[in-house]
Design a protein around this motif. Structure first.
Motif, PDB file in Angstrom:
ATOM      1  N   GLN A 140       0.839  -1.187   0.000  1.00 50.00           N
ATOM      2  CA  GLN A 140       0.000   0.000   0.000  1.00 50.00           C
ATOM      3  C   GLN A 140       0.882   1.247   0.000  1.00 50.00           C
ATOM      4  O   GLN A 140       1.808   1.365   0.805  1.00 50.00           O
ATOM      5  CB  GLN A 140      -0.918   0.014   1.224  1.00 50.00           C
ATOM      6  N   MET A 141       0.606   2.166  -0.913  1.00 55.22           N
ATOM      7  CA  MET A 141       1.366   3.410  -0.984  1.00 55.22           C
ATOM      8  C   MET A 141       1.066   4.288   0.229  1.00 55.22           C
ATOM      9  O   MET A 141      -0.092   4.405   0.653  1.00 55.22           O
ATOM     10  CB  MET A 141       1.009   4.194  -2.250  1.00 55.22           C
ATOM     11  N   ASP A 142       2.113   4.912   0.763  1.00 56.01           N
ATOM     12  CA  ASP A 142       1.888   5.880   1.837  1.00 56.01           C
ATOM     13  C   ASP A 142       1.482   7.224   1.234  1.00 56.01           C
ATOM     14  O   ASP A 142       1.482   7.407   0.008  1.00 56.01           O
ATOM     15  CB  ASP A 142       3.128   6.022   2.718  1.00 56.01           C
ATOM     16  N   ASP A 143       1.128   8.176   2.072  1.00 56.15           N
ATOM     17  CA  ASP A 143       0.615   9.463   1.597  1.00 56.15           C
ATOM     18  C   ASP A 143       1.649  10.221   0.763  1.00 56.15           C
ATOM     19  O   ASP A 143       1.296  10.881  -0.223  1.00 56.15           O
ATOM     20  CB  ASP A 143       0.175  10.328   2.787  1.00 56.15           C
ATOM     21  N   GLU A 144       2.910  10.104   1.132  1.00 54.15           N
ATOM     22  CA  GLU A 144       3.953  10.811   0.385  1.00 54.15           C
ATOM     23  C   GLU A 144       4.073  10.270  -1.037  1.00 54.15           C
ATOM     24  O   GLU A 144       4.179  11.027  -2.001  1.00 54.15           O
ATOM     25  CB  GLU A 144       5.292  10.684   1.114  1.00 54.15           C
ATOM     26  N   MET A 145       4.035   8.955  -1.163  1.00 52.21           N
ATOM     27  CA  MET A 145       4.128   8.347  -2.486  1.00 52.21           C
ATOM     28  C   MET A 145       2.890   8.664  -3.320  1.00 52.21           C
ATOM     29  O   MET A 145       2.983   8.963  -4.512  1.00 52.21           O
ATOM     30  CB  MET A 145       4.295   6.827  -2.346  1.00 52.21           C
ATOM     31  N   LYS A 146       1.706   8.633  -2.684  1.00 54.83           N
ATOM     32  CA  LYS A 146       0.483   8.951  -3.417  1.00 54.83           C
ATOM     33  C   LYS A 146       0.510  10.390  -3.928  1.00 54.83           C
ATOM     34  O   LYS A 146       0.051  10.671  -5.038  1.00 54.83           O
ATOM     35  CB  LYS A 146      -0.752   8.727  -2.527  1.00 54.83           C
ATOM     36  N   ALA A 147       1.059  11.299  -3.136  1.00 52.02           N
ATOM     37  CA  ALA A 147       1.139  12.692  -3.560  1.00 52.02           C
ATOM     38  C   ALA A 147       2.030  12.832  -4.791  1.00 52.02           C
ATOM     39  O   ALA A 147       1.773  13.667  -5.668  1.00 52.02           O
ATOM     40  CB  ALA A 147       1.676  13.556  -2.420  1.00 52.02           C
ATOM     41  N   ALA A 148       3.067  11.977  -4.878  1.00 55.45           N
ATOM     42  CA  ALA A 148       3.965  12.023  -6.039  1.00 55.45           C
ATOM     43  C   ALA A 148       3.300  11.410  -7.267  1.00 55.45           C
ATOM     44  O   ALA A 148       3.467  11.905  -8.388  1.00 55.45           O
ATOM     45  CB  ALA A 148       5.265  11.286  -5.720  1.00 55.45           C
ATOM     46  N   VAL A 149       2.525  10.348  -7.055  1.00 56.31           N
ATOM     47  CA  VAL A 149       1.871   9.660  -8.170  1.00 56.31           C
ATOM     48  C   VAL A 149       0.658  10.439  -8.663  1.00 56.31           C
ATOM     49  O   VAL A 149       0.335  10.418  -9.853  1.00 56.31           O
ATOM     50  CB  VAL A 149       1.465   8.230  -7.750  1.00 56.31           C
ATOM     51  N   TYR A 150      -0.004  11.139  -7.742  1.00 54.44           N
ATOM     52  CA  TYR A 150      -1.192  11.930  -8.090  1.00 54.44           C
ATOM     53  C   TYR A 150      -0.916  13.408  -7.792  1.00 54.44           C
ATOM     54  O   TYR A 150      -1.433  13.962  -6.823  1.00 54.44           O
ATOM     55  CB  TYR A 150      -2.414  11.439  -7.310  1.00 54.44           C
ATOM     56  N   PRO A 151      -0.078  14.043  -8.609  1.00 43.66           N
ATOM     57  CA  PRO A 151       0.360  15.420  -8.320  1.00 43.66           C
ATOM     58  C   PRO A 151      -0.761  16.453  -8.365  1.00 43.66           C
ATOM     59  O   PRO A 151      -0.609  17.550  -7.819  1.00 43.66           O
ATOM     60  CB  PRO A 151       1.400  15.691  -9.419  1.00 43.66           C
ATOM     61  N   PHE A 152      -1.881  16.111  -9.013  1.00 43.17           N
ATOM     62  CA  PHE A 152      -2.976  17.073  -9.116  1.00 43.17           C
ATOM     63  C   PHE A 152      -3.986  16.922  -7.980  1.00 43.17           C
ATOM     64  O   PHE A 152      -5.042  17.550  -7.990  1.00 43.17           O
ATOM     65  CB  PHE A 152      -3.682  16.933 -10.469  1.00 43.17           C
ATOM     66  N   GLY A 153      -3.662  16.086  -6.980  1.00 45.63           N
ATOM     67  CA  GLY A 153      -4.500  15.958  -5.806  1.00 45.63           C
ATOM     68  C   GLY A 153      -5.592  14.919  -5.954  1.00 45.63           C
ATOM     69  O   GLY A 153      -5.690  14.216  -6.958  1.00 45.63           O
ATOM     70  N   ASN A 154      -6.404  14.796  -4.903  1.00 47.31           N
ATOM     71  CA  ASN A 154      -7.537  13.877  -4.846  1.00 47.31           C
ATOM     72  C   ASN A 154      -7.147  12.425  -5.139  1.00 47.31           C
ATOM     73  O   ASN A 154      -7.769  11.750  -5.978  1.00 47.31           O
ATOM     74  CB  ASN A 154      -8.643  14.321  -5.810  1.00 47.31           C
ATOM     75  N   PRO A 155      -6.126  11.901  -4.445  1.00 51.26           N
ATOM     76  CA  PRO A 155      -5.735  10.508  -4.686  1.00 51.26           C
ATOM     77  C   PRO A 155      -6.741   9.546  -4.068  1.00 51.26           C
ATOM     78  O   PRO A 155      -7.483   9.906  -3.143  1.00 51.26           O
ATOM     79  CB  PRO A 155      -4.383  10.403  -3.971  1.00 51.26           C
TER      80      PRO A 155
END
Length: 214
Positions: free
Chosen positions: A70-85
């Motif tokens: 499971q991706m952590d919040d930091e990784m999700k922010a990098a993968v979904y740079p436009f928000g709302n992951p």
């Protein structure tokens, strides 16, 4: 003479490429006969082992690769740079797909899934030419409706094939998406559909100590 040598070289390259293409086709056909319920499957030549993962917050369990984390919040922010992951993203960088899950909080009962899928298709189509609905329907699975929609979208670096599923858990929509680069579609679409077929609902589940939880 030089021109003649070039023609011979080009013909040899074409013949070699044809052999490679034929071998890749045979490998793909063999991979497509495998099931995620087997001891392992092959994705792009790599051995991948699947097992059931319980996701209590979403009210389901589903088969996914054992190596998925499971991706952590930091990784999700990098993968979904436009928000709302999505709330949950599972992936392994060595395997060419991800699965995401999100409890939307939208109040839709199980019998409302067919209408919800029609509305979802219209919303996605309104995203413009970068989004294209490829398939949309509802299946009955373990006395629940599961809406399944396939759509092509555009990411920053490639075209993406999405196999999305929507289910009603305690009368709230849970959205899932198994997505991958379009170039992997022939291999990944059967895998994605097998994963959706593996979904079990946790209501009344007695539990299983051999099932991983995340």
């Amino acid at each position: 003479m030089e021109h003649y040598d070039e023609k011979i070289l080009k013909a040899r390259r074409a013949a070699a490429q044809e052999k490679i293409n034929e071998a890749e086709k045979e490998d793909l056909e063999m991979e497509q006969q495998e099931s995620i319920m087997d001891a392992c499957v092959h994705i792009e030549g790599k051995e991948v082992r699947f097992s059931r993962r319980v996701i209590e917050e979403m009210g389901i369990s589903i088969y996914m690769p054992e190596s998925f984390e499971q991706m952590d919040d930091e990784m999700k922010a990098a993968v979904y740079p436009f928000g709302n992951p999505p709330q949950k993203v599972y992936a392994d960088l060595g395997i060419p797909f991800q699965i995401t899950l999100k409890n939307t909080g939208s109040a839709v009962p199980d019998e409302g899934i067919p209408k919800f899928m029609q509305i979802s298709a219209k919303v996605l189509e309104n995203f413009g030419p970068k989004s294209k609905i490829l398939a949309n329907g509802v299946i009955r699975h373990h006395d629940h409706n599961i809406g399944i929609m396939e759509a092509g979208t555009r990411a920053m670096d490639c075209n993406v094939h999405n196999v999305m599923f929507d289910i009603s858990i305690h009368d709230q929509i849970v959205m899932g998406n198994i997505h991958f680069a379009t170039r992997y579609s022939k291999r990944m679409i059967p895998i994605a559909k097998q994963m959706i077929d593996s979904i079990e609902f946790l209501e009344g589940n007695d539990g299983n100590d051999n099932i991983s939880q995340s």
